[in-house]
Enzyme design. Sequence first.
Site, short mmCIF file in Angstrom:
data_model
loop_
_atom_site.label_atom_id
_atom_site.label_comp_id
_atom_site.label_asym_id
_atom_site.label_seq_id
_atom_site.Cartn_x
_atom_site.Cartn_y
_atom_site.Cartn_z
NE ARG A 102 -3.64 -6.27 1.70
CZ ARG A 102 -4.54 -7.07 2.25
NH1 ARG A 102 -5.76 -7.14 1.75
NH2 ARG A 102 -4.24 -7.80 3.31
CE LYS B 138 1.07 1.00 4.49
NZ LYS B 138 -0.20 0.55 5.12
CB THR C 27 -5.13 -2.73 4.31
OG1 THR C 27 -5.03 -1.95 3.13
CG2 THR C 27 -5.34 -4.19 3.94
CE1 TYR D 90 -0.24 0.62 1.31
CE2 TYR D 90 -2.55 0.81 1.98
CZ TYR D 90 -1.37 0.07 1.90
OH TYR D 90 -1.33 -1.20 2.42
CB ILE E 260 2.07 3.05 7.57
CG1 ILE E 260 2.27 4.58 7.47
CG2 ILE E 260 0.63 2.71 7.93
CD1 ILE E 260 1.38 5.26 6.44
CE1 TYR F 23 -12.36 -7.07 -10.02
CE2 TYR F 23 -13.62 -5.24 -10.94
CZ TYR F 23 -13.36 -6.59 -10.87
OH TYR F 23 -14.06 -7.46 -11.64
#
Length: 295
Positions: free
Chosen positions: A142, A165, A48, A137, A207, A111
């Site tokens: 997000r 993560k 990202t 992750y 991270i 999405y």
Amino acid sequence: MFRGSMVAMVTPMQAQDGVRDPVDEEGLARLVDYHVEHGTDAIVAVGTTGESATLNYAEHERVIRIVVEAAAGRIPVIGGTGANSTWEAIELTRSAHKSGCDGALLVVPYYNKPTQQGLIEHFSAIAEAVPIPQILYNVPGRTGCDMLPETVARLAELPNIVGIKEAQGTVERARELVERCGDLIDVFSGDDFNALATMQAGGKGVISVSANVVPRQMHELCAAALAGDYEQASAINAQLSALHQALFSESNPIPVKWAAEQLGLIGPGIRLPLTRLAVEHQERVRAALTQAGAR
């Protein structure tokens, strides 16, 4: 397999028109050297923070290849290869594997909001298709989809899924993952502000966005925490806490790219729809850099 401060590295770009700003390939290689020299424990390329969402497919592959070549075995490289299409994620992960990456970071599909069973099938398909070590992750803020601990526990049984993560935002989530999966996979913080607490709960590192501008300090924080020296780790964390917050004064990676530019690490390039850090936030970030001892 991976430990400590793993930088979610920015992708330097040459300022052009904000739409087609080209990747600064020489600057990218210099950034790798900078992180090797300042103690970063691993590099995540094109996550990202590396503007994966604004790079096209060819650029995505090339940035990862450049980072691997520049690292030259001195530091592990983890390629960000997640996508909201399982087939695209497989292809990107295959490419990273061929490029010589030590691992792949795979974000929860964004999405399209898959079910938990869809997540199991998505990550299982990638793990079965590409033998590279893989880190899940989870960042529901997000992606719009939260991968639950019971789903992670099932995926942890796959031999080449080696970590997660976790950026759900709470230490309680990290603690539950360690309790459920800690003997099968490693848990890494995806949020600098709770990295220390995650390691105290049994996590193996972070991270990190902050490591872009304070790599030595983040390495020392993680090294102290993983050695059980929480007094030293807490002292470092207190020095960095304002920076952890300031680097999210606008959407990541806007503040950290501005901060890295101020330190002379990269140029001003950033691609739309991301923009340069608004003036009203700049003094806060600048003050936090000073407090953190960034230079």
